[in-house]
Design a protein around this motif. Structure first.
Motif, short mmCIF file in Angstrom:
data_model
loop_
_atom_site.label_atom_id
_atom_site.label_comp_id
_atom_site.label_asym_id
_atom_site.label_seq_id
_atom_site.Cartn_x
_atom_site.Cartn_y
_atom_site.Cartn_z
N ASN A 37 0.84 -1.21 0.00
CA ASN A 37 0.00 0.00 0.00
C ASN A 37 0.87 1.25 0.00
OD1 ASN A 37 -2.26 -1.57 2.39
ND2 ASN A 37 -2.22 -1.76 0.17
N LEU A 38 1.96 1.22 0.77
CA LEU A 38 2.90 2.34 0.80
C LEU A 38 3.51 2.57 -0.57
CD1 LEU A 38 4.26 4.20 3.10
CD2 LEU A 38 6.22 2.68 2.82
N VAL A 39 3.88 1.50 -1.25
CA VAL A 39 4.46 1.60 -2.59
C VAL A 39 3.46 2.23 -3.56
CG1 VAL A 39 5.21 0.24 -4.58
CG2 VAL A 39 6.09 -0.31 -2.31
N GLY A 85 -7.29 3.71 -2.96
CA GLY A 85 -8.16 4.88 -2.95
C GLY A 85 -7.42 6.17 -3.19
N TYR A 86 -6.16 6.08 -3.51
CA TYR A 86 -5.25 7.17 -3.93
C TYR A 86 -5.38 8.45 -3.11
CZ TYR A 86 -8.74 9.57 -7.05
OH TYR A 86 -9.81 10.25 -7.58
N ALA A 87 -4.85 8.42 -1.89
CA ALA A 87 -4.74 9.66 -1.12
C ALA A 87 -3.84 10.65 -1.85
CB ALA A 87 -4.21 9.38 0.28
N ILE A 88 -2.66 10.22 -2.22
CA ILE A 88 -1.61 11.02 -2.87
C ILE A 88 -1.48 12.42 -2.26
CG2 ILE A 88 -1.63 9.72 -5.03
CD1 ILE A 88 -3.25 12.00 -6.32
N ASN A 89 -1.84 12.54 -1.01
CA ASN A 89 -1.85 13.83 -0.33
C ASN A 89 -2.03 13.57 1.17
OD1 ASN A 89 -2.62 16.29 0.86
ND2 ASN A 89 -3.85 16.93 -0.89
N PRO A 90 -0.99 13.78 1.97
CA PRO A 90 -1.13 13.50 3.41
C PRO A 90 -2.25 14.28 4.09
CG PRO A 90 1.19 13.73 2.83
CD PRO A 90 0.40 14.15 1.62
N ILE A 112 7.00 10.29 0.73
CA ILE A 112 8.13 9.65 0.05
C ILE A 112 8.05 9.92 -1.45
CG2 ILE A 112 9.11 7.41 -0.60
CD1 ILE A 112 8.27 6.40 2.19
N GLY A 113 6.88 9.74 -2.04
CA GLY A 113 6.75 9.97 -3.47
C GLY A 113 7.02 11.40 -3.87
N GLY A 114 6.55 12.36 -3.07
CA GLY A 114 6.77 13.77 -3.38
C GLY A 114 8.24 14.15 -3.29
N VAL A 115 8.91 13.72 -2.22
CA VAL A 115 10.33 14.04 -2.06
C VAL A 115 11.15 13.35 -3.14
CG1 VAL A 115 12.33 13.74 -0.55
CG2 VAL A 115 10.14 14.52 0.41
N ALA A 116 10.82 12.09 -3.46
CA ALA A 116 11.55 11.39 -4.52
C ALA A 116 11.42 12.11 -5.85
CB ALA A 116 11.02 9.96 -4.64
N TRP A 124 -6.82 3.93 12.63
CA TRP A 124 -5.52 4.57 12.83
C TRP A 124 -4.36 3.65 12.50
CZ3 TRP A 124 -5.51 9.52 12.77
CH2 TRP A 124 -6.61 10.22 13.25
N SER A 125 -4.58 2.35 12.52
CA SER A 125 -3.49 1.42 12.19
C SER A 125 -3.02 1.59 10.75
CB SER A 125 -3.93 -0.02 12.44
OG SER A 125 -4.99 -0.38 11.58
N TYR A 126 -3.90 2.09 9.89
CA TYR A 126 -3.53 2.32 8.48
C TYR A 126 -3.14 3.76 8.22
CZ TYR A 126 -3.90 2.54 3.39
OH TYR A 126 -3.63 2.73 2.05
N SER A 127 -3.44 4.66 9.11
CA SER A 127 -3.37 6.10 8.83
C SER A 127 -1.98 6.58 8.43
CB SER A 127 -3.85 6.89 10.05
OG SER A 127 -3.00 6.67 11.16
N TRP A 128 -0.94 5.88 8.85
CA TRP A 128 0.41 6.33 8.52
C TRP A 128 0.75 6.12 7.05
CZ3 TRP A 128 4.06 2.80 6.77
CH2 TRP A 128 3.73 1.43 6.93
N VAL A 129 0.09 5.16 6.40
CA VAL A 129 0.42 4.84 5.01
C VAL A 129 0.12 6.00 4.07
CG1 VAL A 129 -0.09 3.31 3.06
CG2 VAL A 129 0.21 2.35 5.37
N PRO A 130 -1.11 6.58 4.11
CA PRO A 130 -1.38 7.71 3.21
C PRO A 130 -0.74 9.02 3.64
CG PRO A 130 -3.32 7.18 4.52
CD PRO A 130 -2.32 6.12 4.82
#
Length: 246
Positions: free
Chosen positions: A144-146, A190-195, A230-234, A218-224
């Motif tokens: 999911n993170l990827v 569901g493409y957050a693509i935005n924290p 990571i994607g933005g900085v990369a 909340w167990s998933y909340s860190w992923v989006p």
């Protein structure tokens, strides 16, 4: 003219508010009981979010309308100014992020108010949460993170690269990119693509008096949050160095 700290805060807050009230609103329209748009599907959601970006970018034009911490972090990583006469200092980055988070929380709250009677109806707790925050189709935190990192890399990389083109395409082009990401890469998470898009509304879900809402996952909340960062900085680090290839 260089915008003041207050102007930066309000511009990003207002732009992100417009993004989320319309984005969360289309999710509520498609999901909630007795909505006239109920069950109209993923394409409606993808286009709804794209149009939300279009209008949010116009609303926050004074500060470059990042309306997304991943864009702010990506531009900072690329060594770019955040907007005209707004250098990427630590203070300015922090003000952008605060404005985006507050705007996202308020936008989600406004969407809840617009659909208050529908949220009061009986519906699965996951459906109510889905109007606020993202969740994976198949829960696998690493993958999911990827997915989130790749989708955000596409978005921020396009924003950085498009700034070099003679046309410098504006809000409509960004909106279409978001629609494309939703249709092509949105299925797994569901493409957050935005924290801010995920965390601000998730906080709103946690505190609002929504009958039968259940937990806020909340167990998933860190992923989006982490994946888009990571994607933005990369994108900020890699895309400017590819300039000679284009």
């Amino acid at each position: 003219m260089t915008p003041s700290t207050g102007q930066i805060l309000l511009s990003e807050l207002f732009g992100t508010f417009i993004l989320i009230v319309l984005g969360a609103g289309v999710c509520a329209a498609v999901t909630l009981p007795k909505s006239k748009a109920q069950s109209s599907g993923w394409i409606v959601i993808s286009w709804g979010w794209g149009l939300a970006v279009f209008m949010g970018v116009y609303a926050g034009y004074a500060t470059g309308a990042h309306i997304n911490p991943a864009v702010t972090l990506g531009l900072a990583a690329a060594g770019r100014d955040l907007a005209a006469n707004v250098p990427a200092t630590a203070t300015n980055v922090a003000v952008y992020l605060v404005g985006q988070m507050v705007g996202a929380f308020l936008g989600a709250t406004a969407a809840w108010l617009a659909y208050k009677k529908h949220f009061d109806e009986e519906a699965p707790a996951t459906a109510k949460l889905g109007c606020f925050a993202t969740a994976p189709s198949i829960r696998s935190y690493g993958w999911n993170l990827v997915t989130e990192a790749i989708g955000t890399f596409v978005l921020v990389g396009w924003i950085i690269q498009s700034g070099r083109t003679p046309s410098q395409l504006g809000p409509l082009a960004v909106a279409l990119v978001v629609v494309g990401i939703g249709l092509s890469l949105g299925g797994p998470t569901g493409y957050a693509i935005n924290p801010a898009r995920d965390l601000g509304p998730r906080l709103a879900h946690a505190v609002l008096p929504i009958p039968g809402k259940g937990g806020s996952d909340w167990s998933y909340s860190w992923v989006p949050v982490l994946g888009p960062a990571i994607g933005g900085v990369a994108a900020g680090l890699l895309v400017p160095n590819m300039a000679g290839l284009f």
